[in-house]
Design a protein around this motif. Structure first.
Motif, PDB file in Angstrom:
ATOM      1  N   LEU A 139       0.830  -1.197   0.000  1.00 21.55           N
ATOM      2  CA  LEU A 139       0.000   0.000   0.000  1.00 21.55           C
ATOM      3  C   LEU A 139       0.864   1.248   0.000  1.00 21.55           C
ATOM      4  CD1 LEU A 139      -2.652  -1.013   2.704  1.00 21.55           C
ATOM      5  CD2 LEU A 139      -2.718  -1.440   0.247  1.00 21.55           C
ATOM      6  N   ASP A 140       0.374   2.270  -0.708  1.00 19.69           N
ATOM      7  CA  ASP A 140       1.074   3.550  -0.671  1.00 19.69           C
ATOM      8  C   ASP A 140       0.575   4.342   0.542  1.00 19.69           C
ATOM      9  OD1 ASP A 140      -1.333   4.928  -1.308  1.00 19.69           O
ATOM     10  OD2 ASP A 140      -0.970   4.654  -3.444  1.00 19.69           O
ATOM     11  N   PRO A 141       1.166   5.473   0.876  1.00 22.75           N
ATOM     12  CA  PRO A 141       0.790   6.220   2.086  1.00 22.75           C
ATOM     13  C   PRO A 141      -0.679   6.622   2.127  1.00 22.75           C
ATOM     14  CG  PRO A 141       2.924   6.958   1.307  1.00 22.75           C
ATOM     15  CD  PRO A 141       2.408   6.017   0.278  1.00 22.75           C
ATOM     16  N   GLU A 142      -1.243   7.018   0.973  1.00 24.48           N
ATOM     17  CA  GLU A 142      -2.649   7.410   0.960  1.00 24.48           C
ATOM     18  C   GLU A 142      -3.557   6.233   1.248  1.00 24.48           C
ATOM     19  OE1 GLU A 142      -4.291  10.351   0.661  1.00 24.48           O
ATOM     20  OE2 GLU A 142      -2.302  11.206   0.997  1.00 24.48           O
ATOM     21  N   GLN A 143      -3.218   5.067   0.717  1.00 24.49           N
ATOM     22  CA  GLN A 143      -4.012   3.872   0.971  1.00 24.49           C
ATOM     23  C   GLN A 143      -3.917   3.454   2.431  1.00 24.49           C
ATOM     24  OE1 GLN A 143      -2.201   1.345  -1.897  1.00 24.49           O
ATOM     25  NE2 GLN A 143      -3.449   2.091  -3.606  1.00 24.49           N
ATOM     26  N   ILE A 144      -2.735   3.565   3.007  1.00 26.72           N
ATOM     27  CA  ILE A 144      -2.573   3.240   4.425  1.00 26.72           C
ATOM     28  C   ILE A 144      -3.451   4.157   5.274  1.00 26.72           C
ATOM     29  CG2 ILE A 144      -0.939   3.277   6.353  1.00 26.72           C
ATOM     30  CD1 ILE A 144       1.201   2.321   4.413  1.00 26.72           C
ATOM     31  N   LYS A 145      -3.481   5.426   4.919  1.00 25.60           N
ATOM     32  CA  LYS A 145      -4.324   6.374   5.644  1.00 25.60           C
ATOM     33  C   LYS A 145      -5.793   5.989   5.533  1.00 25.60           C
ATOM     34  CE  LYS A 145      -5.502  11.312   5.739  1.00 25.60           C
ATOM     35  NZ  LYS A 145      -5.242  12.635   5.107  1.00 25.60           N
ATOM     36  N   PHE A 146      -6.198   5.594   4.322  1.00 28.09           N
ATOM     37  CA  PHE A 146      -7.585   5.195   4.113  1.00 28.09           C
ATOM     38  C   PHE A 146      -7.948   3.992   4.969  1.00 28.09           C
ATOM     39  CE2 PHE A 146     -10.511   2.260   2.043  1.00 28.09           C
ATOM     40  CZ  PHE A 146     -11.627   3.057   1.847  1.00 28.09           C
ATOM     41  N   PHE A 147      -7.128   2.944   4.953  1.00 26.93           N
ATOM     42  CA  PHE A 147      -7.477   1.713   5.651  1.00 26.93           C
ATOM     43  C   PHE A 147      -7.344   1.851   7.163  1.00 26.93           C
ATOM     44  CE2 PHE A 147      -6.845  -0.308   1.449  1.00 26.93           C
ATOM     45  CZ  PHE A 147      -8.091  -0.907   1.358  1.00 26.93           C
ATOM     46  N   ARG A 148      -6.525   2.746   7.640  1.00 23.12           N
ATOM     47  CA  ARG A 148      -6.491   3.006   9.077  1.00 23.12           C
ATOM     48  C   ARG A 148      -7.826   3.584   9.542  1.00 23.12           C
ATOM     49  NH1 ARG A 148      -0.367   5.523   9.766  1.00 23.12           N
ATOM     50  NH2 ARG A 148       0.698   3.489  10.002  1.00 23.12           N
ATOM     51  N   LYS A 149      -8.369   4.475   8.742  1.00 23.94           N
ATOM     52  CA  LYS A 149      -9.681   5.031   9.071  1.00 23.94           C
ATOM     53  C   LYS A 149     -10.770   3.979   8.924  1.00 23.94           C
ATOM     54  CE  LYS A 149     -12.863   8.778   7.867  1.00 23.94           C
ATOM     55  NZ  LYS A 149     -13.123   9.926   6.980  1.00 23.94           N
ATOM     56  N   PHE A 150     -10.670   3.172   7.861  1.00 19.91           N
ATOM     57  CA  PHE A 150     -11.668   2.125   7.635  1.00 19.91           C
ATOM     58  C   PHE A 150     -11.654   1.088   8.755  1.00 19.91           C
ATOM     59  CE2 PHE A 150     -12.689  -2.097   5.810  1.00 19.91           C
ATOM     60  CZ  PHE A 150     -14.020  -1.866   5.486  1.00 19.91           C
ATOM     61  N   ARG A 151     -10.489   0.832   9.306  1.00 16.80           N
ATOM     62  CA  ARG A 151     -10.358  -0.139  10.401  1.00 16.80           C
ATOM     63  C   ARG A 151     -11.263   0.217  11.572  1.00 16.80           C
ATOM     64  NH1 ARG A 151      -7.441  -1.145  15.065  1.00 16.80           N
ATOM     65  NH2 ARG A 151      -6.553  -3.266  15.249  1.00 16.80           N
ATOM     66  N   GLU A 152     -11.469   1.513  11.808  1.00 18.40           N
ATOM     67  CA  GLU A 152     -12.321   1.953  12.910  1.00 18.40           C
ATOM     68  C   GLU A 152     -13.775   1.544  12.687  1.00 18.40           C
ATOM     69  OE1 GLU A 152     -11.790   6.113  13.240  1.00 18.40           O
ATOM     70  OE2 GLU A 152      -9.637   5.993  13.735  1.00 18.40           O
ATOM     71  N   ASP A 153     -14.166   1.365  11.413  1.00 14.87           N
ATOM     72  CA  ASP A 153     -15.536   0.980  11.103  1.00 14.87           C
ATOM     73  C   ASP A 153     -15.786  -0.506  11.285  1.00 14.87           C
ATOM     74  OD1 ASP A 153     -16.935   3.395  10.339  1.00 14.87           O
ATOM     75  OD2 ASP A 153     -15.567   3.511   8.652  1.00 14.87           O
ATOM     76  N   LEU A 154     -14.794  -1.234  11.782  1.00  6.56           N
ATOM     77  CA  LEU A 154     -14.969  -2.647  12.104  1.00  6.56           C
ATOM     78  C   LEU A 154     -14.863  -2.915  13.601  1.00  6.56           C
ATOM     79  CD1 LEU A 154     -13.003  -3.501   9.029  1.00  6.56           C
ATOM     80  CD2 LEU A 154     -14.858  -5.046   9.610  1.00  6.56           C
ATOM     81  N   VAL A 164      -4.812  -6.433   2.530  1.00  5.90           N
ATOM     82  CA  VAL A 164      -4.103  -5.449   3.346  1.00  5.90           C
ATOM     83  C   VAL A 164      -3.105  -6.180   4.239  1.00  5.90           C
ATOM     84  CG1 VAL A 164      -4.315  -3.660   5.103  1.00  5.90           C
ATOM     85  CG2 VAL A 164      -6.047  -3.866   3.291  1.00  5.90           C
ATOM     86  N   SER A 165      -1.854  -5.856   4.077  1.00  2.00           N
ATOM     87  CA  SER A 165      -0.795  -6.527   4.825  1.00  2.00           C
ATOM     88  C   SER A 165      -0.812  -6.105   6.300  1.00  2.00           C
ATOM     89  CB  SER A 165       0.569  -6.197   4.213  1.00  2.00           C
ATOM     90  OG  SER A 165       1.614  -6.689   5.037  1.00  2.00           O
ATOM     91  N   ALA A 166      -0.623  -7.085   7.175  1.00  2.00           N
ATOM     92  CA  ALA A 166      -0.545  -6.791   8.608  1.00  2.00           C
ATOM     93  C   ALA A 166       0.681  -5.959   8.928  1.00  2.00           C
ATOM     94  CB  ALA A 166      -0.533  -8.091   9.401  1.00  2.00           C
ATOM     95  N   ASP A 167       1.693  -5.970   8.054  1.00  2.00           N
ATOM     96  CA  ASP A 167       2.875  -5.143   8.268  1.00  2.00           C
ATOM     97  C   ASP A 167       2.545  -3.666   8.095  1.00  2.00           C
ATOM     98  OD1 ASP A 167       4.391  -7.419   8.699  1.00  2.00           O
ATOM     99  OD2 ASP A 167       4.958  -7.597   6.585  1.00  2.00           O
ATOM    100  N   ASP A 168       1.566  -3.377   7.230  1.00  2.00           N
ATOM    101  CA  ASP A 168       1.151  -1.984   7.024  1.00  2.00           C
ATOM    102  C   ASP A 168       0.166  -1.531   8.097  1.00  2.00           C
ATOM    103  OD1 ASP A 168       2.681  -1.521   4.715  1.00  2.00           O
ATOM    104  OD2 ASP A 168       1.147  -2.430   3.438  1.00  2.00           O
TER     105      ASP A 168
END
Length: 574
Positions: A147-162, A431-435
């Motif tokens: 993932l690039d930085p923008e995608q990481i930012k997106f999925f960090r926010k999306f993680r909260e919705d789970l 989505v990699s757990a490393d990211d």
């Protein structure tokens, strides 16, 4: 760019194969109302071409069909099975052209061929069930994507919705008592019923769609105003597949009419005479709009109820994308209908729920639909007047989510309607757990409230929990008579009916509900109405069969509200 092409492809693939697990099976039930013969019988001088047209197939099965071969007939898959007549019931106890292959089982099939010793019947092929996604902890073949930085930012926010968000609770209780005498205890009932006084006796009746199985007709169960029911022997002009039904007086003659949303077909209105006889009135209606949900609404204020329906989503029979996903059918005084697209064919909306209201306080009718498309967020359409609607932008709801059911109402304001969405959300496997560390809950189910704030849609979580079982039955009502709308739905895990008492300001608390047991079979609808005129809103539940085609255990159940808001201790002592 936020998403790579590969990520988009993965999301599209998921939309085709992932949906909240329900465990659907096909169950069959012969029609009880009187209906006309759905398929014409063979004339004595029938040509080969006429025979194929009558059978609804492209190739003649012949006199001894292969029982393993699948035929596409009338847009559905069938096999032809052979039975010894000694084991069959007389075909005279069914409508013309049908028989019970096993005399001891109340299962009807359409006859393909009839000889002195044997019967050949059309056997529907059960639809394939898509199993739930396997546990990610057990997967060894998951391919992750950098993932690039923008995608990481997106999925960090999306993680909260789970993340899990438990129900707020209250000690207040709502008590019910079952009152289902006279209603069916078996069958396969879906998708949506309606409540109306169909025979003009002043008592509310249940209007039920055709069952899933051989084409049949809607059923009407007359209420006595005390919680008792009896089936009305109606006369219906055609046999239909399952779907939904709504009741309204389309031609304003004082007699209740009904309209059906027919699986793999269309919307068909019928005019009633108040005595149980219905005639079709579908001039102007399209015949190629697969749908399983519709609502009645007077869009243009002429006091003639109009209809609105949404597409049921992609089907095997569709060869091209439909021209519209949600359609408005303007009533021309009960004689004909004018069709207008609310959502065009490019929108990813389509499912088993549809609702209307004024969401943004502009005085115009808005529309919201559920979506079977995993990642489809084209749910809400804002009215602009003159029978035009504008879809909301696609970046305000989370992706990797199915929005399975919904309802709307004035939960927080007398001037605007909020939308209550049920969600089924999945953490992407790539989505990699490393990211980003994966959330504890990777398959989440819950409820969200959609409302307008500063001219834009806002989203608020009501509750969320880990589960593979989505929410497929939801409605709203005022169960404690405090003037505030409450939410009612059936939770899959744990299996129970849940009532969330609203405070009128967007807050909800789970009540202590007693008197309703929800069996572990597919449920499709929950309706709210005061069925016995005692001032308390009651509940109707409608189930599809969860067993085999031979043993059908779907049912329709009514529960009367016995007191609304009270302490759990007081409720248990009554």
């Amino acid at each position: 760019m936020l998403f790579t092409r590969r990520m988009f492809q993965l999301a599209v693939m998921a939309s085709l194969i992932l949906s909240p697990f329900r465990g659907d099976v096909i169950a069959q039930q012969p029609a009880q109302p009187t209906v006309t013969q759905a398929r014409p019988q063979a004339p004595p001088d029938e040509t080969p071409g006429q025979r194929l047209e009558r059978l609804g197939v492209k190739e003649d099965p012949g006199p001894e069909p292969d029982p393993a071969r699948v035929f596409i007939r009338w847009g559905k898959e069938y096999r032809i099975e052979k039975f010894d007549k000694k084991a069959s019931a007389s075909k005279f106890d069914q409508k013309e052209g049908w028989v019970r292959p096993y005399g001891w089982a109340n299962i009807a099939r359409e006859i393909y061929r009839d000889s002195e010793q044997f019967l050949w019947v059309w056997e529907p092929v059960p639809e394939k069930v898509v199993p739930p996604p396997p546990s990610l902890e057990k997967r060894t073949d998951v391919v992750t994507t950098p993932l690039d930085p923008e995608q990481i930012k997106f999925f960090r926010k999306f993680r909260e919705d789970l993340l899990e968000s438990p129900f707020r609770t209250t000690s207040d209780a709502v008590r019910f008592v079952e009152s289902s005498a006279g209603l069916p205890k078996d069958g396969s009932w879906r998708n949506s019923l309606d409540v109306a006084d169909m025979n003009g006796d002043g008592f509310l009746d249940l209007v039920v769609p055709p069952q899933r199985g051989p084409d049949s007709a809607p059923s009407i169960f007359l209420g006595d105003g005390k919680g008792g029911w009896r089936q009305w022997q109606i006369q219906f002009p055609v046999a239909l597949s399952y779907g939904s039904v709504v009741a309204a007086d389309f031609n304003r003659d004082g007699k209740m009419d009904l309209a059906t949303a027919v699986h793999l077909c269309c919307v068909i209105p019928f005019l009633g005479d108040g005595k149980g006889k219905f005639v079709e009135s579908s001039e102007g209606m399209p015949t190629d709009f697969p749908t399983r949900r519709l609502v009645a609404v007077d869009y243009n204020g002429d006091k003639y109820p109009d209809l609105m329906a949404n597409s049921e989503g992609p089907t095997m029979q569709q060869r091209q994308r439909p021209d519209g996903r949600i359609k408005l059918f303007l009533n021309q005084k009960g004689k004909s209908w004018k069709v207008i697209n609310v959502a065009d064919g490019s929108m990813n909306v389509g499912g088993d729920y549809l609702t209307t209201g004024d969401f943004n306080r502009d005085g115009k009718l808005d529309v919201a639909g559920s979506s079977v498309y995993f990642g489809g967020t084209d749910l809400i359409y804002l009215g602009e007047g003159a029978a035009k609607w504008k879809p909301l932008q696609r970046d305000w709801l989370p992706l990797y989510t199915s929005y399975t059911s919904l309802t709307s109402g004035k939960f927080t304001s007398k001037k605007a309607d909020d939308v209550i969405l049920s969600i089924y959300r999945q953490w992407p496997q790539f989505v990699s757990a490393d990211d980003i560390p994966p959330p504890d809950v990777r398959l989440a189910v819950g409820l969200e409230r959609i409302y307008w704030k500063d001219g834009k849609p806002a989203r608020e979580t009501i509750a969320r929990w880990g589960s593979r079982l989505g929410i497929w039955a939801i409605s709203r009502g005022d169960f404690n008579r405090d003037g505030n709308l409450d939410i009612v739905f059936v939770q899959g895990d744990p299996r129970r009916l849940v009532i969330l008492l609203g405070d009128g300001q967007g807050g909800f608390r789970k009540a202590d509900t007693s008197g309703i047991e929800v069996p572990p079979i597919p449920i499709y609808d929950v309706k709210i109405a005061d069925l016995n005129k005692d001032g308390w809103e009651d509940i109707v539940l409608m189930y599809e069969s969860g067993e085999t085609m031979t043993f059908k255990n779907g049912s329709i159940n009514v529960y009367l509200n016995r007191g609304g808001m009270q302490s759990a201790k007081t409720a248990s002592s009554r």
